[in-house]
Write a protein that holds these residues in place. Sequence first.
Motif, PDB file in Angstrom:
ATOM      1  N   VAL A  49       0.880  -1.159   0.000  1.00  0.00           N
ATOM      2  CA  VAL A  49       0.000   0.000   0.000  1.00  0.00           C
ATOM      3  C   VAL A  49       0.917   1.208   0.000  1.00  0.00           C
ATOM      4  N   ASP A  50       0.842   1.982  -1.077  1.00  0.00           N
ATOM      5  CA  ASP A  50       1.709   3.139  -1.278  1.00  0.00           C
ATOM      6  C   ASP A  50       0.898   4.403  -1.060  1.00  0.00           C
ATOM      7  N   PHE A  51       1.248   5.150   0.003  1.00  0.00           N
ATOM      8  CA  PHE A  51       0.562   6.392   0.327  1.00  0.00           C
ATOM      9  C   PHE A  51       1.238   7.601  -0.305  1.00  0.00           C
ATOM     10  N   GLY A  52       2.313   7.370  -1.040  1.00  0.00           N
ATOM     11  CA  GLY A  52       3.060   8.467  -1.650  1.00  0.00           C
ATOM     12  C   GLY A  52       4.059   9.051  -0.673  1.00  0.00           C
ATOM     13  N   GLU A  53       4.878   9.951  -1.169  1.00  0.00           N
ATOM     14  CA  GLU A  53       5.896  10.628  -0.356  1.00  0.00           C
ATOM     15  C   GLU A  53       6.757   9.641   0.427  1.00  0.00           C
ATOM     16  N   GLY A  54       7.034   8.479  -0.186  1.00  0.00           N
ATOM     17  CA  GLY A  54       7.925   7.508   0.440  1.00  0.00           C
ATOM     18  C   GLY A  54       7.291   6.636   1.498  1.00  0.00           C
ATOM     19  N   GLU A  55       6.015   6.812   1.771  1.00  0.00           N
ATOM     20  CA  GLU A  55       5.368   5.979   2.781  1.00  0.00           C
ATOM     21  C   GLU A  55       4.677   4.801   2.101  1.00  0.00           C
ATOM     22  N   LYS A  56       5.281   3.623   2.278  1.00  0.00           N
ATOM     23  CA  LYS A  56       4.798   2.406   1.632  1.00  0.00           C
ATOM     24  C   LYS A  56       4.862   1.269   2.635  1.00  0.00           C
ATOM     25  N   TRP A  57       3.790   0.513   2.727  1.00  0.00           N
ATOM     26  CA  TRP A  57       3.709  -0.618   3.638  1.00  0.00           C
ATOM     27  C   TRP A  57       3.558  -1.894   2.819  1.00  0.00           C
ATOM     28  N   THR A  58       4.333  -2.917   3.151  1.00  0.00           N
ATOM     29  CA  THR A  58       4.295  -4.193   2.447  1.00  0.00           C
ATOM     30  C   THR A  58       3.674  -5.250   3.348  1.00  0.00           C
ATOM     31  N   PHE A  59       2.661  -5.928   2.816  1.00  0.00           N
ATOM     32  CA  PHE A  59       1.986  -7.023   3.500  1.00  0.00           C
ATOM     33  C   PHE A  59       2.469  -8.306   2.821  1.00  0.00           C
ATOM     34  N   ASP A  60       3.313  -9.073   3.497  1.00  0.00           N
ATOM     35  CA  ASP A  60       3.786 -10.331   2.921  1.00  0.00           C
ATOM     36  C   ASP A  60       2.906 -11.452   3.447  1.00  0.00           C
ATOM     37  N   MET A  61       1.899 -11.769   2.672  1.00  0.00           N
ATOM     38  CA  MET A  61       0.935 -12.797   3.047  1.00  0.00           C
ATOM     39  C   MET A  61       1.242 -14.119   2.353  1.00  0.00           C
ATOM     40  N   LYS A  62       2.387 -14.171   1.690  1.00  0.00           N
ATOM     41  CA  LYS A  62       2.775 -15.369   0.949  1.00  0.00           C
ATOM     42  C   LYS A  62       3.817 -16.185   1.718  1.00  0.00           C
ATOM     43  N   ASN A  63       4.836 -15.520   2.251  1.00  0.00           N
ATOM     44  CA  ASN A  63       5.952 -16.224   2.869  1.00  0.00           C
ATOM     45  C   ASN A  63       6.157 -15.907   4.349  1.00  0.00           C
ATOM     46  N   LYS A  64       6.128 -14.621   4.695  1.00  0.00           N
ATOM     47  CA  LYS A  64       6.532 -14.210   6.039  1.00  0.00           C
ATOM     48  C   LYS A  64       5.385 -13.944   7.006  1.00  0.00           C
ATOM     49  N   GLY A  65       4.231 -13.537   6.516  1.00  0.00           N
ATOM     50  CA  GLY A  65       3.137 -13.146   7.398  1.00  0.00           C
ATOM     51  C   GLY A  65       3.448 -11.863   8.139  1.00  0.00           C
ATOM     52  N   THR A  66       4.022 -10.902   7.423  1.00  0.00           N
ATOM     53  CA  THR A  66       4.455  -9.661   8.050  1.00  0.00           C
ATOM     54  C   THR A  66       3.839  -8.436   7.380  1.00  0.00           C
ATOM     55  N   ILE A  67       3.853  -7.347   8.131  1.00  0.00           N
ATOM     56  CA  ILE A  67       3.494  -6.026   7.617  1.00  0.00           C
ATOM     57  C   ILE A  67       4.649  -5.116   7.997  1.00  0.00           C
ATOM     58  N   SER A  68       5.236  -4.457   6.999  1.00  0.00           N
ATOM     59  CA  SER A  68       6.431  -3.670   7.272  1.00  0.00           C
ATOM     60  C   SER A  68       6.493  -2.429   6.384  1.00  0.00           C
ATOM     61  N   ASP A  69       7.066  -1.375   6.945  1.00  0.00           N
ATOM     62  CA  ASP A  69       7.295  -0.166   6.147  1.00  0.00           C
ATOM     63  C   ASP A  69       8.725  -0.110   5.626  1.00  0.00           C
ATOM     64  N   ASN A  70       9.488  -1.198   5.813  1.00  0.00           N
ATOM     65  CA  ASN A  70      10.864  -1.229   5.289  1.00  0.00           C
ATOM     66  C   ASN A  70      11.207  -2.582   4.665  1.00  0.00           C
ATOM     67  N   ASP A  71      10.209  -3.257   4.110  1.00  0.00           N
ATOM     68  CA  ASP A  71      10.409  -4.561   3.478  1.00  0.00           C
ATOM     69  C   ASP A  71      10.634  -4.344   1.988  1.00  0.00           C
ATOM     70  N   ASP A  72      11.733  -4.877   1.470  1.00  0.00           N
ATOM     71  CA  ASP A  72      12.059  -4.727   0.048  1.00  0.00           C
ATOM     72  C   ASP A  72      11.503  -5.861  -0.811  1.00  0.00           C
ATOM     73  N   THR A  73      10.690  -6.734  -0.216  1.00  0.00           N
ATOM     74  CA  THR A  73      10.100  -7.829  -0.982  1.00  0.00           C
ATOM     75  C   THR A  73       9.262  -7.249  -2.116  1.00  0.00           C
TER      76      THR A  73
END
Length: 139
Positions: A49-73
Amino acid sequence: MLPVPESYSSDGDFSLGKKAGSGIGAMMSKFRPLMTPEIMHKTAIVFAVDFGEGEKWTFDMKNKGTISDNDDTEADVTFQMTEEVFIKIIKGELQSTGAFMSGQMKIQGNLMEAMKLEGLFKQMRTKLNNRRNNRSEIH
């Protein structure tokens, strides 16, 4: 700006934004414990989910089960929207399909995979509301 739903916040009174402990970050921290094997199995994608201005959250629901604002997946699907639109989707005031059709949300990637967003947030909203209700019954 829309207030973040009380059940998603630690104190029920904070604004949107990047400040630590408030806004979208606080909401995401409430979602992290909800990344169960059941939800991962039903969703099974990596989306951002990209909110613009560099604020992006990644939901890894495939491998890790994580939510992160610094995940490069690399995400299978990226949703671009404002924080206000995201809050409306989380609260159930706006369906993701409606946000997409009205131009409030843009999607990059597999549109069929993107359709899983609505179901995921419905499950998360239900689990958060159940947790809140269970806590109030205990006290």
